[in-house]
Write a protein that holds these residues in place. Structure first.
Motif, PDB file in Angstrom:
ATOM      1  N   ALA A   1      48.952  35.048  35.700  1.00 37.36           N
ATOM      2  CA  ALA A   1      49.683  33.847  35.315  1.00 37.36           C
ATOM      3  C   ALA A   1      48.752  32.898  34.592  1.00 37.36           C
ATOM      4  CB  ALA A   1      50.266  33.168  36.550  1.00 37.36           C
ATOM      5  N   LEU A   2      49.335  31.889  33.958  1.00 39.94           N
ATOM      6  CA  LEU A   2      48.522  30.851  33.332  1.00 39.94           C
ATOM      7  C   LEU A   2      47.753  30.099  34.391  1.00 39.94           C
ATOM      8  CD1 LEU A   2      51.053  29.361  30.759  1.00 39.94           C
ATOM      9  CD2 LEU A   2      49.123  30.859  30.273  1.00 39.94           C
ATOM     10  N   VAL A   3      46.536  29.702  34.042  1.00 39.85           N
ATOM     11  CA  VAL A   3      45.761  28.852  34.940  1.00 39.85           C
ATOM     12  C   VAL A   3      46.379  27.466  34.912  1.00 39.85           C
ATOM     13  CG1 VAL A   3      43.523  27.809  35.340  1.00 39.85           C
ATOM     14  CG2 VAL A   3      43.680  30.179  34.606  1.00 39.85           C
ATOM     15  N   LEU A   4      46.659  26.926  36.080  1.00 39.97           N
ATOM     16  CA  LEU A   4      47.332  25.638  36.183  1.00 39.97           C
ATOM     17  C   LEU A   4      46.404  24.611  36.796  1.00 39.97           C
ATOM     18  CD1 LEU A   4      50.697  26.936  37.644  1.00 39.97           C
ATOM     19  CD2 LEU A   4      50.140  26.497  35.246  1.00 39.97           C
ATOM     20  N   PRO A   5      46.010  23.560  36.079  1.00 41.64           N
ATOM     21  CA  PRO A   5      45.174  22.520  36.683  1.00 41.64           C
ATOM     22  C   PRO A   5      45.966  21.787  37.754  1.00 41.64           C
ATOM     23  CG  PRO A   5      45.909  21.852  34.506  1.00 41.64           C
ATOM     24  CD  PRO A   5      46.356  23.276  34.677  1.00 41.64           C
ATOM     25  N   LEU A   6      45.343  21.600  38.916  1.00 42.33           N
ATOM     26  CA  LEU A   6      45.989  20.910  40.019  1.00 42.33           C
ATOM     27  C   LEU A   6      45.498  19.487  40.176  1.00 42.33           C
ATOM     28  CD1 LEU A   6      46.031  23.695  42.723  1.00 42.33           C
ATOM     29  CD2 LEU A   6      47.728  23.172  40.984  1.00 42.33           C
TER      30      LEU A   6
ATOM     31  N   VAL B   1      39.311  42.365  46.448  1.00 40.95           N
ATOM     32  CA  VAL B   1      38.496  42.985  45.401  1.00 40.95           C
ATOM     33  C   VAL B   1      39.217  42.883  44.066  1.00 40.95           C
ATOM     34  CG1 VAL B   1      37.468  45.141  44.579  1.00 40.95           C
ATOM     35  CG2 VAL B   1      37.316  44.539  47.002  1.00 40.95           C
ATOM     36  N   ARG B   2      40.503  43.201  44.060  1.00 40.25           N
ATOM     37  CA  ARG B   2      41.274  43.140  42.814  1.00 40.25           C
ATOM     38  C   ARG B   2      41.429  41.691  42.338  1.00 40.25           C
ATOM     39  NH1 ARG B   2      44.415  46.581  45.875  1.00 40.25           N
ATOM     40  NH2 ARG B   2      46.189  45.147  45.912  1.00 40.25           N
ATOM     41  N   PHE B   3      41.609  40.756  43.279  1.00 40.75           N
ATOM     42  CA  PHE B   3      41.686  39.343  42.898  1.00 40.75           C
ATOM     43  C   PHE B   3      40.396  38.898  42.221  1.00 40.75           C
ATOM     44  CE2 PHE B   3      40.628  34.989  44.710  1.00 40.75           C
ATOM     45  CZ  PHE B   3      41.161  34.292  43.636  1.00 40.75           C
ATOM     46  N   THR B   4      39.258  39.248  42.805  1.00 41.45           N
ATOM     47  CA  THR B   4      37.977  38.833  42.228  1.00 41.45           C
ATOM     48  C   THR B   4      37.760  39.456  40.861  1.00 41.45           C
ATOM     49  OG1 THR B   4      37.059  38.651  44.470  1.00 41.45           O
ATOM     50  CG2 THR B   4      35.504  38.707  42.641  1.00 41.45           C
ATOM     51  N   GLU B   5      38.080  40.732  40.738  1.00 39.61           N
ATOM     52  CA  GLU B   5      37.935  41.407  39.460  1.00 39.61           C
ATOM     53  C   GLU B   5      38.816  40.749  38.396  1.00 39.61           C
ATOM     54  OE1 GLU B   5      37.673  46.040  37.993  1.00 39.61           O
ATOM     55  OE2 GLU B   5      39.065  45.534  39.619  1.00 39.61           O
TER      56      GLU B   5
ATOM     57  N   ILE C   1      37.400  37.277  37.415  1.00 36.15           N
ATOM     58  CA  ILE C   1      36.259  37.404  36.499  1.00 36.15           C
ATOM     59  C   ILE C   1      36.747  37.675  35.079  1.00 36.15           C
ATOM     60  CG2 ILE C   1      34.308  38.886  35.888  1.00 36.15           C
ATOM     61  CD1 ILE C   1      33.839  39.214  38.957  1.00 36.15           C
ATOM     62  N   LYS C   2      37.645  38.631  34.921  1.00 32.89           N
ATOM     63  CA  LYS C   2      38.151  38.969  33.587  1.00 32.89           C
ATOM     64  C   LYS C   2      38.885  37.781  32.961  1.00 32.89           C
ATOM     65  CE  LYS C   2      38.485  43.926  34.513  1.00 32.89           C
ATOM     66  NZ  LYS C   2      39.386  45.096  34.697  1.00 32.89           N
ATOM     67  N   HIS C   3      39.610  37.040  33.790  1.00 30.59           N
ATOM     68  CA  HIS C   3      40.327  35.857  33.297  1.00 30.59           C
ATOM     69  C   HIS C   3      39.347  34.801  32.791  1.00 30.59           C
ATOM     70  CE1 HIS C   3      43.492  32.852  33.023  1.00 30.59           C
ATOM     71  NE2 HIS C   3      42.721  32.026  33.714  1.00 30.59           N
ATOM     72  N   LEU C   4      38.271  34.556  33.539  1.00 28.01           N
ATOM     73  CA  LEU C   4      37.312  33.527  33.133  1.00 28.01           C
ATOM     74  C   LEU C   4      36.471  33.978  31.946  1.00 28.01           C
ATOM     75  CD1 LEU C   4      36.228  32.246  36.661  1.00 28.01           C
ATOM     76  CD2 LEU C   4      37.820  31.187  35.043  1.00 28.01           C
ATOM     77  N   VAL C   5      36.260  35.262  31.807  1.00 28.15           N
ATOM     78  CA  VAL C   5      35.601  35.765  30.597  1.00 28.15           C
ATOM     79  C   VAL C   5      36.462  35.465  29.376  1.00 28.15           C
ATOM     80  CG1 VAL C   5      34.954  37.883  29.369  1.00 28.15           C
ATOM     81  CG2 VAL C   5      34.218  37.547  31.734  1.00 28.15           C
ATOM     82  N   ARG C   6      37.763  35.625  29.533  1.00 30.94           N
ATOM     83  CA  ARG C   6      38.669  35.420  28.413  1.00 30.94           C
ATOM     84  C   ARG C   6      38.930  33.946  28.126  1.00 30.94           C
ATOM     85  NH1 ARG C   6      42.602  37.690  30.449  1.00 30.94           N
ATOM     86  NH2 ARG C   6      44.043  35.966  30.829  1.00 30.94           N
ATOM     87  N   THR C   7      39.097  33.131  29.160  1.00 37.15           N
ATOM     88  CA  THR C   7      39.545  31.749  28.960  1.00 37.15           C
ATOM     89  C   THR C   7      38.421  30.714  28.977  1.00 37.15           C
ATOM     90  OG1 THR C   7      39.959  31.407  31.327  1.00 37.15           O
ATOM     91  CG2 THR C   7      41.772  32.293  29.992  1.00 37.15           C
ATOM     92  N   GLU C   8      37.294  31.022  29.636  1.00 34.61           N
ATOM     93  CA  GLU C   8      36.207  30.050  29.768  1.00 34.61           C
ATOM     94  C   GLU C   8      34.917  30.503  29.101  1.00 34.61           C
ATOM     95  OE1 GLU C   8      36.405  27.068  31.080  1.00 34.61           O
ATOM     96  OE2 GLU C   8      38.442  27.203  31.890  1.00 34.61           O
TER      97      GLU C   8
END
Length: 334
Positions: free
Chosen positions: A5-10, A139-143, A146-153
């Motif tokens: 999902a999209l990262v949502l700032p809280l 494990v899958r959440f962490t993986e 990581i991939k999400h932050l590589v792409r978005t950050e």
């Protein structure tokens, strides 16, 4: 299947813990509102955000600290990324308060993500339980994170690290054991590899540091092969701290260890070889075990008082700077 999902700032600022009395006790840590921490040496708040990520149908939360935007003359390339796992019964804010990882990492230009565990804990072992019917979920959440932050950050996929305390330390070791190619290094403070029916086995070479209190009354240095039952969530049996480190050394085709006494702790170092599959990626890497004198189930160097019964906090070693220095240079201990 992983659903992203999209990262949502809280919120623009995070909660901070006044104490870690809930750490690894099965009780959530108390928290109070706090502003974003100042960047080391500048007094400028480091940008941070609370965000969400949907993985396997669950909405997972994490606290992300970004280093300040680089100046015109600074490198604007990908940033190193650290994923930091809190202890059982605690949360991301508690770990941030205890370790100040975001301050030290920001000074090094690193992104830091503090994910929140389901039920204030992590599936650090492979055993199916009533509370964790899917032991591979974290494990899958962490993986995915990581991939999400590589792409978005713009996190650097070649410089991704994991660290954690206690149950979170064991989670960091599980990631290193099961996803060594994903990581450039891992560190565990007061956490060991699960064994028995929950056993986690390292599968490839990766630099690993294990920091452990010699007088840990919660998770003994020698491991806990037969822990007592827990009414809320089973406590996993573990290897000793040394056997946990040695397992990673063996998976990395390391040679014989060398141990030396340093001020306030003993350091044992295994040099990773190149014979294991992928070992040539880290020809100068090591596995290290630091056994800290007069230390309990605590984060060495922390200024936050530990819960009653967790033992003393050593001031002979700053675990935060030590593990970040190790990630930067995982070669032979200085």
């Amino acid at each position: 299947m992983l659903a992203l999902a999209l990262v949502l700032p809280l919120a623009g600022c995070a909660t901070d813990s006044d104490s870690d009395s809930g750490a690894d006790s099965g009780r959530p840590a108390a928290a109070s509102s706090a502003s974003a921490p100042a960047t080391a040496g500048t007094g400028t708040p480091a940008p941070e955000v609370r965000a969400q990520l949907r993985v396997d149908g669950d909405v997972r939360q994490y606290l992300l600290h970004r280093p300040p935007a680089p100046g015109a003359d600074d490198d604007d390339g990908p940033r190193p990324l650290l994923i930091a796992f809190h202890g059982r019964g605690a949360d991301a804010a508690e770990l941030r308060a205890k370790t100040r990882l975001e301050r030290a990492a920001t000074a090094r230009g690193m992104l830091v993500a503090f994910p929140e565990g389901l039920g204030h804990g992590w599936g650090a072992g492979t055993q199916v339980t009533k509370q964790r019917p899917d032991p591979g979920l974290d494990v899958r959440f962490t993986e995915t994170l990581i991939k999400h932050l590589v792409r978005t950050e713009r996190a650097d996929p070649e410089r991704v690290y994991v660290a954690g305390f206690s149950n979170g330390g064991s989670m960091a070791l599980r990631m290193a054991a099961e996803r060594p190619a994903l990581l450039a290094g891992a560190a565990s403070v007061s956490g060991q590899l699960p064994t028995g029916s929950a056993a986690v086995e390292p599968t490839g070479p990766v630099p690993v540091m294990v920091v452990y209190g010699a007088d840990d009354p919660v998770r003994p240095l020698a491991g806990w092969p037969s822990p007592p039952p827990d009414p809320e969530e089973p406590i996993l049996p573990t290897r000793s701290a040394r056997d946990s480190a040695a397992a990673f050394a063996a998976a990395g085709d390391a040679g014989e260890p060398v141990t030396r006494e340093e001020k306030g702790y003993d350091r044992t170092v295994w040099r990773l070889g190149t014979g294991a599959p992928g070992g040539d990626r880290r020809p100068d890497g090591t596995v290290q075990l630091l056994v800290v004198d007069d230390a309990g189930h605590t984060w060495p160097g922390s200024t936050v008082p530990p819960p009653e019964g967790f033992g003393p906090v050593s001031k002979a070693l700053d675990a935060t700077d030590t593990l970040l220095d190790f990630f930067t240079d995982p070669g032979p201990g200085r």
